[in-house]
Write an enzyme that holds these catalytic residues in place. Structure first.
Site, PDB file in Angstrom:
ATOM      1  N   LEU A  31       0.823  -1.214   0.000  1.00 43.17           N
ATOM      2  CA  LEU A  31       0.000   0.000   0.000  1.00 43.17           C
ATOM      3  C   LEU A  31       0.859   1.267   0.000  1.00 43.17           C
ATOM      4  O   LEU A  31       1.919   1.315   0.617  1.00 43.17           O
ATOM      5  CB  LEU A  31      -0.928  -0.009   1.218  1.00 43.17           C
ATOM      6  CG  LEU A  31      -1.876  -1.215   1.308  1.00 43.17           C
ATOM      7  CD1 LEU A  31      -2.783  -1.094   2.536  1.00 43.17           C
ATOM      8  CD2 LEU A  31      -2.721  -1.370   0.055  1.00 43.17           C
ATOM      9  N   HIS A  32       0.369   2.277  -0.718  1.00 43.23           N
ATOM     10  CA  HIS A  32       1.039   3.576  -0.800  1.00 43.23           C
ATOM     11  C   HIS A  32      -0.002   4.677  -0.658  1.00 43.23           C
ATOM     12  O   HIS A  32      -1.177   4.386  -0.375  1.00 43.23           O
ATOM     13  CB  HIS A  32       1.828   3.681  -2.111  1.00 43.23           C
ATOM     14  CG  HIS A  32       1.028   3.337  -3.337  1.00 43.23           C
ATOM     15  ND1 HIS A  32      -0.073   4.070  -3.730  1.00 43.23           N
ATOM     16  CD2 HIS A  32       1.138   2.321  -4.239  1.00 43.23           C
ATOM     17  CE1 HIS A  32      -0.580   3.556  -4.834  1.00 43.23           C
ATOM     18  NE2 HIS A  32       0.125   2.479  -5.163  1.00 43.23           N
ATOM     19  N   HIS A  35      -3.396   4.282  -2.435  1.00 45.70           N
ATOM     20  CA  HIS A  35      -4.356   3.442  -1.699  1.00 45.70           C
ATOM     21  C   HIS A  35      -4.911   4.205  -0.493  1.00 45.70           C
ATOM     22  O   HIS A  35      -6.105   4.122  -0.190  1.00 45.70           O
ATOM     23  CB  HIS A  35      -3.677   2.167  -1.195  1.00 45.70           C
ATOM     24  CG  HIS A  35      -3.100   1.293  -2.266  1.00 45.70           C
ATOM     25  ND1 HIS A  35      -1.750   1.163  -2.465  1.00 45.70           N
ATOM     26  CD2 HIS A  35      -3.688   0.519  -3.204  1.00 45.70           C
ATOM     27  CE1 HIS A  35      -1.533   0.320  -3.466  1.00 45.70           C
ATOM     28  NE2 HIS A  35      -2.693  -0.079  -3.938  1.00 45.70           N
ATOM     29  N   GLN A 146      -8.529   6.342 -10.435  1.00 43.67           N
ATOM     30  CA  GLN A 146      -8.562   6.806 -11.828  1.00 43.67           C
ATOM     31  C   GLN A 146      -7.232   6.494 -12.527  1.00 43.67           C
ATOM     32  O   GLN A 146      -7.151   6.468 -13.744  1.00 43.67           O
ATOM     33  CB  GLN A 146      -8.862   8.311 -11.841  1.00 43.67           C
ATOM     34  CG  GLN A 146      -9.146   8.915 -13.187  1.00 43.67           C
ATOM     35  CD  GLN A 146     -10.368   8.309 -13.881  1.00 43.67           C
ATOM     36  OE1 GLN A 146     -11.295   7.832 -13.227  1.00 43.67           O
ATOM     37  NE2 GLN A 146     -10.343   8.289 -15.196  1.00 43.67           N
ATOM     38  N   GLN A 151      -9.761   0.190 -16.080  1.00 45.32           N
ATOM     39  CA  GLN A 151     -10.255  -0.756 -15.060  1.00 45.32           C
ATOM     40  C   GLN A 151     -11.558  -0.245 -14.442  1.00 45.32           C
ATOM     41  O   GLN A 151     -12.506  -1.015 -14.238  1.00 45.32           O
ATOM     42  CB  GLN A 151      -9.185  -0.945 -13.985  1.00 45.32           C
ATOM     43  CG  GLN A 151      -9.645  -1.731 -12.780  1.00 45.32           C
ATOM     44  CD  GLN A 151      -8.493  -2.071 -11.864  1.00 45.32           C
ATOM     45  OE1 GLN A 151      -7.770  -3.020 -12.132  1.00 45.32           O
ATOM     46  NE2 GLN A 151      -8.305  -1.313 -10.800  1.00 45.32           N
TER      47      GLN A 151
HETATM   48  P1  AMP Z   1      -3.546  -2.081  -6.866  1.00 48.86           P
HETATM   49  O1  AMP Z   1      -3.182  -2.476  -5.469  1.00 48.86           O
HETATM   50  O2  AMP Z   1      -2.402  -1.560  -7.675  1.00 48.86           O
HETATM   51  O3  AMP Z   1      -4.372  -3.135  -7.577  1.00 48.86           O
HETATM   52  O4  AMP Z   1      -4.502  -0.830  -6.722  1.00 48.86           O
HETATM   53  C1  AMP Z   1      -5.633  -0.872  -5.890  1.00 48.86           C
HETATM   54  C2  AMP Z   1      -6.457   0.351  -6.155  1.00 48.86           C
HETATM   55  O5  AMP Z   1      -5.689   1.530  -5.891  1.00 48.86           O
HETATM   56  C3  AMP Z   1      -6.922   0.437  -7.619  1.00 48.86           C
HETATM   57  O6  AMP Z   1      -8.259   0.897  -7.643  1.00 48.86           O
HETATM   58  C4  AMP Z   1      -5.968   1.447  -8.190  1.00 48.86           C
HETATM   59  O7  AMP Z   1      -6.514   2.158  -9.291  1.00 48.86           O
HETATM   60  C5  AMP Z   1      -5.755   2.363  -7.012  1.00 48.86           C
HETATM   61  N1  AMP Z   1      -4.506   3.116  -7.183  1.00 48.86           N
HETATM   62  C6  AMP Z   1      -3.288   2.635  -7.493  1.00 48.86           C
HETATM   63  N2  AMP Z   1      -2.390   3.633  -7.627  1.00 48.86           N
HETATM   64  C7  AMP Z   1      -3.070   4.788  -7.404  1.00 48.86           C
HETATM   65  C8  AMP Z   1      -2.713   6.175  -7.404  1.00 48.86           C
HETATM   66  N3  AMP Z   1      -1.460   6.575  -7.668  1.00 48.86           N
HETATM   67  N4  AMP Z   1      -3.681   7.082  -7.125  1.00 48.86           N
HETATM   68  C9  AMP Z   1      -4.949   6.690  -6.869  1.00 48.86           C
HETATM   69  N5  AMP Z   1      -5.342   5.391  -6.849  1.00 48.86           N
HETATM   70  C10 AMP Z   1      -4.423   4.466  -7.116  1.00 48.86           C
END
Ligand code: AMP
Length: 283
Positions: A31-32, A35, A146, A151
């Site tokens: 997570l960052h 998230h 977004q 997706q």
């Molecule tokens: P992931 O863990 O990469 O599958 O991402 C989980 C959710 O976090 C997805 O809905 C992503 O679109 C969202 N997400 C990932 N990176 C970002 C970001 N930089 N800004 C906003 N949402 C993000």
């Protein structure tokens, strides 16, 4: 108190007593702040927040990409606790894909171009796991970034078509100060690659700036992105796109809301980014 749950049965039992509405944030962990922004939005909107952490094998087109995807559950749970998440569901694979699992959710045209073309099977994996999560959690709201614009469109289409009662909420992309969109994959970038990576956002900005000064040719906007990318030796573009923001069909003339998007390899790491052009020029 953040509770960490592993099985479907534990999750169902915890949700039975949870105040409604429920906000769901599906993630693959590591997570960052992107998230965190989704979790904060969910926290603001709902008395119960559920974060799922599951590196979904079905959405990886390449086995090496799946095996090297970063994982650190202790760190993720600490972040969830910091954000006052109520429930973290971090299941093993067979709690998501139960024994004998044999169903795939395939979304049609909107899943075809861009990421769908570059990563065969990817959106089948995404739609299938999100359908399972929507079924298990029964949330009123689910939050997506977004950053992964296609997706969001695929999941919205699926939820409408299958009459799933969870509302899909899209949240803005969170970026580093130099413009790089946060991504769990950024951890793989070497220092030189990390320095090169903001080229994606610069390319988007170049196209947006030309659009804002009146350029309406799709080819000209694609060319302005490609020109910025080709000036960065570490960047290998996979696609640059100027597409109809509703259908994702490539545009010859940008005479309606459009999505600028691109996928670029920086070394062995594949990055994506996008920006919506949806107002009149100059706004
Ligand atoms: P992931 O863990 O990469 O599958 O991402 C989980 C959710 O976090 C997805 O809905 C992503 O679109 C969202 N997400 C990932 N990176 C970002 C970001 N930089 N800004 C906003 N949402 C993000």
């Amino acid at each position: 108190m953040t509770r960490v749950l592993r099985t479907r049965a534990e999750l169902r039992a915890a949700l039975a007593a949870a105040p409604r509405p429920i906000g769901l944030v599906p993630t693959m962990g590591w997570l960052h702040d992107g998230h965190r922004s989704l979790i904060r939005r969910a926290r603001a909107d709902n008395p119960t927040v559920v974060v799922t952490i599951f590196v979904n094998p079905r959405q990886f087109h390449r086995p090496d990409d799946f095996s090297r995807y970063p994982r650190s559950q202790d760190r993720d749970v600490a972040i969830c606790a910091d954000e006052e998440v109520d429930l973290v569901w971090a299941p093993p694979v067979d709690e998501v894909y139960v024994p004998g699992f044999d169903t795939t959710v395939t979304v049609g045209a909107i899943a075809g171009p861009l990421e769908g073309a570059a990563r065969p099977g990817h959106f089948d994996g995404v739609a299938t796991v999100v359908a399972i999560l929507f079924g298990l959690v029964g949330a009123e709201h689910a939050y997506f970034g977004q950053k992964d614009a296609q997706q969001v469109m695929v999941i919205r289409r699926m939820a409408r078509d299958l009459a799933l009662p969870t509302e899909v909420v899209a949240c803005p992309t969170v970026r580093e100060p130099d413009g790089l969109a946060l991504s769990s994959r950024n951890v793989h970038l070497s220092p030189a690659e990390r320095a090169a990576a903001p080229v994606l956002e610069r390319a988007l900005r170049a196209a947006r700036d030309r659009w804002a000064t009146g350029e309406r040719s799709g080819d000209a906007l694609r060319a302005s992105m490609s020109a910025i990318l080709s000036a960065e030796p570490l960047a290998a573009p996979e696609y640059v796109s100027v597409a109809d923001a509703v259908t994702l069909a490539e545009l010859e003339r940008v005479d309606r809301p459009a999505l600028l998007s691109l996928a670029v390899r920086i070394g062995s790491t594949r990055l994506i980014d996008n920006e919506l052009l949806d107002g009149p020029a100059g706004t």
